[in-house]
Design an enzyme around this catalytic site. Structure first.
Site, PDB file in Angstrom:
ATOM      1  N   GLU A  18      -5.093  22.367  10.244  1.00  0.00           N
ATOM      2  CA  GLU A  18      -5.714  21.713   9.082  1.00  0.00           C
ATOM      3  C   GLU A  18      -6.718  20.641   9.491  1.00  0.00           C
ATOM      4  O   GLU A  18      -6.498  19.438   9.277  1.00  0.00           O
ATOM      5  CB  GLU A  18      -4.642  21.103   8.172  1.00  0.00           C
ATOM      6  CG  GLU A  18      -3.751  22.135   7.510  1.00  0.00           C
ATOM      7  CD  GLU A  18      -2.669  21.522   6.629  1.00  0.00           C
ATOM      8  OE1 GLU A  18      -2.404  20.312   6.755  1.00  0.00           O
ATOM      9  OE2 GLU A  18      -2.083  22.252   5.822  1.00  0.00           O
ATOM     10  N   GLU A  49       0.484  28.846   5.351  1.00  0.00           N
ATOM     11  CA  GLU A  49       1.631  27.997   5.015  1.00  0.00           C
ATOM     12  C   GLU A  49       1.760  27.906   3.498  1.00  0.00           C
ATOM     13  O   GLU A  49       0.760  27.739   2.795  1.00  0.00           O
ATOM     14  CB  GLU A  49       1.422  26.556   5.491  1.00  0.00           C
ATOM     15  CG  GLU A  49       1.364  26.347   6.971  1.00  0.00           C
ATOM     16  CD  GLU A  49       1.126  24.863   7.297  1.00  0.00           C
ATOM     17  OE1 GLU A  49       1.395  23.983   6.459  1.00  0.00           O
ATOM     18  OE2 GLU A  49       0.646  24.594   8.405  1.00  0.00           O
TER      19      GLU A  49
HETATM   20  C1  GAL Z   1       0.986  21.034   6.043  1.00  0.00           C
HETATM   21  C2  GAL Z   1       1.011  20.932   7.568  1.00  0.00           C
HETATM   22  C3  GAL Z   1       2.377  21.268   8.120  1.00  0.00           C
HETATM   23  C4  GAL Z   1       3.461  20.528   7.368  1.00  0.00           C
HETATM   24  C5  GAL Z   1       3.324  20.842   5.897  1.00  0.00           C
HETATM   25  C6  GAL Z   1       4.383  20.197   5.029  1.00  0.00           C
HETATM   26  O1  GAL Z   1      -0.132  20.434   5.476  1.00  0.00           O
HETATM   27  O2  GAL Z   1       0.060  21.795   8.126  1.00  0.00           O
HETATM   28  O3  GAL Z   1       2.410  20.947   9.497  1.00  0.00           O
HETATM   29  O4  GAL Z   1       3.300  19.168   7.586  1.00  0.00           O
HETATM   30  O5  GAL Z   1       2.070  20.393   5.447  1.00  0.00           O
HETATM   31  O6  GAL Z   1       4.188  20.522   3.680  1.00  0.00           O
END
Ligand code: GAL
Length: 693
Positions: free
Chosen positions: A171, A327
């Site tokens: 990110e 994710e």
């Molecule tokens: C994302 C990040 C992950 C984790 C996740 C939690 O933005 O890439 O590593 O922190 O949030 O929701």
């Protein structure tokens, strides 16, 4: 397809798309899995992880995102033994790996050796170690350390059979994008020199005649850090471009270090509509596969609509190629004020919406819930209580569903409507001292998108400079910044027969955040058939209405004093500062039609307007149950309708074919229970156009 030119074209050569015909990381299957952080667990747990991953149907995991301190315990000393072991174990279990570079989280030794490589924020505060994202992207030591570790990983694992793709960093721009450290300010001065070449051009573009900010020497040019009152907005806009460029330079350096050894596809995970620091039209051209992270914002009662917007935007920056949902969460996150758990079935609905909007991979943060650290209250595929839990059962059944949907891999989404989305306009509109703080880029974007979502109209997003000729209808809900060239593109689109719907505060400024010569909205004046004399924001709590052919539309926040230059008046202000004046206009221009809505109407009030706009565009959205989301993917010989029922009641859908999730034929239509999903396969009605739009 895109003909959009970068306004920061100095790096155009390095932005060339790498046309690589690379295999999907899980050939012939929807990828399923998540971030896997085994370094948080003893070795014996890894064996259990692999067994449970197999049970859940996991076929791809992202490994190593935060592993730098283990991989390089001291500068220049590497320890790959644990990763060798892990990759062998995953491979033996039939699980492919998306191998990450760990550069979002440099180790303690790095900051001890290079303390000036820490980020400094706009207030001059130095970001300390003990979190993530603390390193200055402009630091030559950081960049060198990143490319070194990326290259080492690629050298070692390029030919490892488990490695199906590469995941650079994590990110970009989150949690830190802007950096006011000394090296960053020097890089900024170089960037400006490159962009403007002469101080005269810089002074002109940044409007430094205002408030006596004229620069006579390059080394005097400041970065837009904290100032007593509002900072130069054109400078702040350029600073956003610079920050984006810096981040992308870092990505490219790591990507190229990997590419020197490895042939697998390379990605980095975006944040689509939730990102601020990254212009994803540019980023998407740099990666082999687009991937995106999305999390529900729990105060939003219709967060699934924001999810759909994010998925459509991601597919659009991917230019309609298959993309990876890298994710999302199985249940609650941990970083909101109140972290609301997903209700039973909600995770399946979320996943299927991403899939229905073009994702060929459904991944989560993260595989196993962490016992320690900042994210221990974040949900995972495998919860703290283990496999005998509701969440794990849902994870396993989602794995089964996705396996049943393997044939969707590679099928495409098609849309006749495009919404214009430009990160430069987002950066500019969200600067300070606008006529109203309450007319936001994202709010209007969401409202217009949600109108189409509710009407069941599939949409792509497009850059205003793109070739729009394939679309029947183009909407511009948030085009505050519109260059003269992009306005010409929209004008030509309408002249050639397109239908355009423009929302208020459009084309107010050019690429330097300067009001266009001729006034607000001047470059669209011809096509819209109106001029804008004055912006007339409303007071807080004040509202007005619009008489739209007998419909009373509710509006607030914003009105405009319009001058008619040939357009027909279709809606008239009732009350408010523009009482009696034109509010909604329609202009026939060339072979097409252009509409303007000069106020902030709400979702319901937008309905009658878009009905007329659809008619102009020759669109007739099919009737569908209010809370059922229907999405279509086109394969070579089949169409697939993905149906997601957001209501609690069952609904009957006129879908005929085979439900791939139950195996049943739906010859009499399909009854979809409340909260459930279905995927109905039928013979293709039209063949998908490769890489359309
Ligand atoms: C994302 C990040 C992950 C984790 C996740 C939690 O933005 O890439 O590593 O922190 O949030 O929701």
């Amino acid at each position: 397809m895109s003909n959009h030119l970068d306004s920061t074209s100095h790096d155009e050569d390095s932005l060339k798309v790498e046309e690589r015909n690379l295999p999907w990381p899980t050939p012939g299957a929807i990828a399923y899995g998540g971030d896997y952080n085994p370094e948080q667990w003893p070795r014996h747990v890894w064996e259990e992880d692999v067994a449970l991953m197999r049970k859940a149907g996991v076929n791809l995991v992202s490994v190593g995102i935060f592993s730098w301190a283990l991989l390089e315990p001291e500068e220049g000393r590497y320890d790959f033994a644990w990763l060798d072991d892990l990759l062998d174990l995953l491979h033996a279990g039939g699980i492919a790996v998306d191998l990450a570079t760990p550069t979002v989280s440099p180790p303690a030794w790095f900051f001890a050796a290079y303390p000036h490589a820490r980020v400094i924020d706009a207030d001059g505060v130095v970001m300390g170690f003990g979190s993530r994202g603390m390193a200055s992207h402009a630091s030559s030591e950081y960049r060198a350390a990143c490319t070194r570790i990326a290259g080492k990983l690629a050298e070692r694992y390029a030919n490892h059979p488990a490695v199906a793709m590469w995941h650079v960093h994590n990110e970009y721009g989150v949690p830190v994008g802007e950096d006011f450290s000394a090296q960053s300010v020097r890089a900024w001065q170089r960037w400006l020199r490159n962009r403007y070449e002469s101080l005269e051009a810089l002074n002109h573009a940044l409007g430094t005649a205002f408030w006596g900010q004229h620069y006579a020497r390059w080394e005097h040019v400041v970065a837009p850090a904290r100032t007593p009152t509002v900072v130069n907005p054109a400078m702040k806009l350029d600073w956003a471009r610079f920050t984006d460029d810096q981040l992308r330079d870092c990505f490219r350096a790591e990507r190229d270090a990997i590419r020197a050894h490895a042939t697998q596809p390379i990605t980095t995970n975006f944040m689509a509509h939730q990102s601020w620091n990254t212009d994803l039209w540019k980023w998407a051209r740099e990666v082999d596969i687009v991937s995106d992270d999305h999390y529900l914002w729990s105060p939003d009662p219709h967060a699934h609509v924001a999810l759909a917007l994010s998925a459509d935007l991601t597919r659009s920056v991917a230019r309609n190629k298959p993309w990876i949902l890298m994710e999302h969460s199985t249940s609650a996150v941990n970083w909101q004020g109140r972290n609301i758990a997903k209700t039973p079935g909600e995770m399946h609905r979320n996943a299927l919406t991403h899939l229905g909007r073009g994702a060929d991979a459904i991944m989560f943060f993260q595989w196993r819930a962490s016992r320690s650290g900042a994210e221990k209250f974040h949900s995972a595929m495998l919860p703290h209580r283990g496999p005998d839990t509701r969440v794990f059962r849902e994870v396993t059944s989602l794995g089964t569903k996705l396996a049943d949907l393997a044939e969707l891999q590679g099928s495409r989404v098609q849309a006749d409507v495009a919404i214009l989305y430009d990160w430069e306009s987002l950066w500019a509109q969200d600067l300070q001292w606008r006529p109203s703080d309450d007319l936001g880029f994202r709010e209007r974007m969401r409202c217009y998108y949600e109108r189409l979502w509710r009407d069941g109209v599939p949409v792509d997003f497009a850059h205003p400079g793109d070739d729009l000729s394939g679309y029947r209808l183009v909407l511009a809900p948030s085009s505050y910044l519109l260059t003269a060239a992009d306005a010409e593109n929209l004008t030509a689109y309408v002249a050639a027969g397109g239908t355009l719907l423009v929302s208020c505060f459009a084309a107010a400024v050019d690429e330097y955040d300067a009001v266009h010569p001729g006034g607000y909205g001047a470059p669209l004046e011809q096509v819209l058939g109106i001029g804008v004399e004055e912006y007339l924001p409303l007071r807080v709590e004040e509202s007005c209405s619009v008489d739209f052919g007998g419909h009373r539309l509710d509006a607030d926040v914003w009105a405009e004093d319009l001058v008619l230059e040939g357009a027909q008046v279709r809606g008239v202000y009732r009350g408010g500062p523009a009482d009696g004046g034109p509010a909604v206009t329609r202009n026939e221009y060339g072979a097409g039609v252009a509409w303007y809505v000069s106020t902030r109407v709400d979702l319901q009030s937008l309905a009658p307007i878009v009905q007329d706009v659809y008619a102009d565009a020759g669109l007739s959205p099919a009737e569908h149950p209010e809370q059922v989301e229907l999405m279509v993917r086109h394969g070579t010989s089949n169409d697939y309708v993905i149906a997601v029922n957001h209501a609690t009641d069952a609904t009957h859908l006129d879908l005929h074919g085979q439900d791939l999730l139950t195996g049943h034929e739906t010859s009499g239509g399909l009854t979809l229970p409340g909260g459930q999903v279905a995927v109905v396969k039928s013979e293709a009605t039209e063949s998908p156009t490769e890489g359309t739009h």
